[in-house]
Design an enzyme around this catalytic site. Structure first.
Site, PDB file in Angstrom:
ATOM      1  N   CYS A   1      -0.633   4.680  -6.413  1.00 53.46           N
ATOM      2  CA  CYS A   1      -1.698   3.990  -5.679  1.00 53.46           C
ATOM      3  C   CYS A   1      -1.898   2.636  -6.342  1.00 53.46           C
ATOM      4  CB  CYS A   1      -2.997   4.791  -5.708  1.00 53.46           C
ATOM      5  SG  CYS A   1      -4.397   3.935  -4.941  1.00 53.46           S
TER       6      CYS A   1
ATOM      7  N   CYS B   1       0.847  -1.196   0.000  1.00 55.90           N
ATOM      8  CA  CYS B   1       0.000   0.000   0.000  1.00 55.90           C
ATOM      9  C   CYS B   1       0.880   1.242   0.000  1.00 55.90           C
ATOM     10  CB  CYS B   1      -0.917   0.007   1.222  1.00 55.90           C
ATOM     11  SG  CYS B   1      -1.879   1.532   1.402  1.00 55.90           S
TER      12      CYS B   1
END
Length: 246
Positions: free
Chosen positions: A202, A84
């Site tokens: 992302c 992440c």
């Protein structure tokens, strides 16, 4: 199991699945035994990183990730992979929980930008597409600012909302890789903002990149670079078992 690493995933699950797919697809193999050894932690209930950073919730996601690191450090993996981007806001605190190295995805991506896109004269305009949390905490901006020849270009509020919609509304909520919106955003960053290269910061954006196989616009996909570095380190450790990743 020897010569293995641990993937700290589940943030989100589809993005983690995309990372695993890319990892396995790029691993050079001739038999089942050639694939890499790893443990996958799909911790889907880790609180949303951006919501915490923006003050929308008091649930601190770093606490859950720290628990994972503490738990899986007992197995002594060669290294951890944190899939992440926004969670890298907590990177230093997470690394303090273990002596086992954690790969730094934003740092890897920025190094590739500098290696492949830096101009010999003048500054390279580097667009950043990421969650509002990642942008607010300057996870990428701090890495980019280490290079004098790289200029950070952030989208305006309108484009950022489109990025947020693509990440949360389309991918996370509806499992929809919105190809049209993805290309619209890339076009704006390339033409309106005159970016020389765009970082996909992302993993949901990385998922859409994998789906579209975009080659029209110049991007550095952070998840893709993380997968490549993971493979390099894992193969090195397999060839030199006594040498741990550093």
């Amino acid at each position: 199991m020897k010569n293995f690493f641990t993937i700290l995933g589940g943030m989100g699950t589809l993005a983690t699945e995309s990372f695993i797919h890319v990892l396995n697809e790029r691993t050079p193999i001739h038999s089942d035994q050639d694939y890499l050894n790893y443990l996958l932690v799909n911790h889907a209930t880790v609180p949303d990183r951006t919501d915490f950073i923006l003050g929308k919730t008091k649930d601190d996601p770093s606490l859950a990730i720290k628990e994972d690191i503490q738990q899986y450090s007992h197995f002594q993996p060669d290294f951890f992979v944190l899939t992440c981007n926004t969670a890298h806001h907590f990177f230093d605190k997470l690394q303090e929980e273990t002596d086992i190295p954690i790969l730094h995805m934003p740092r890897l991506a920025v190094e590739v930008v500098n290696q492949k896109f830096a101009k010999t004269s003048g500054k390279t305009r580097v667009g950043l597409l990421a969650t509002e949390g990642t942008i607010q905490t300057k996870v990428y901006e701090n890495e980019l600012m280490k290079f004098d020849n790289l200029e950070v270009i952030l989208p305006d509020a309108t484009v950022q909302q489109e990025v947020t919609n693509l990440i949360y509304r389309d991918v996370k909520e509806n499992h929809f890789c919105n190809e049209e919106l993805f290309y619209q955003i890339l076009q704006q960053m390339t033409e309106k903002y005159a970016c020389d290269v765009i970082i996909l910061g992302c993993t949901e954006l990385s998922l859409v990149q994998e789906f579209t196989q975009n080659k029209k616009y110049p991007v550095v996909d952070a998840q893709s670079e993380l997968a490549d570095e993971t493979i390099r380190r894992a193969l090195r450790n397999r060839e030199e078992p006594e040498k741990k990743a550093t």
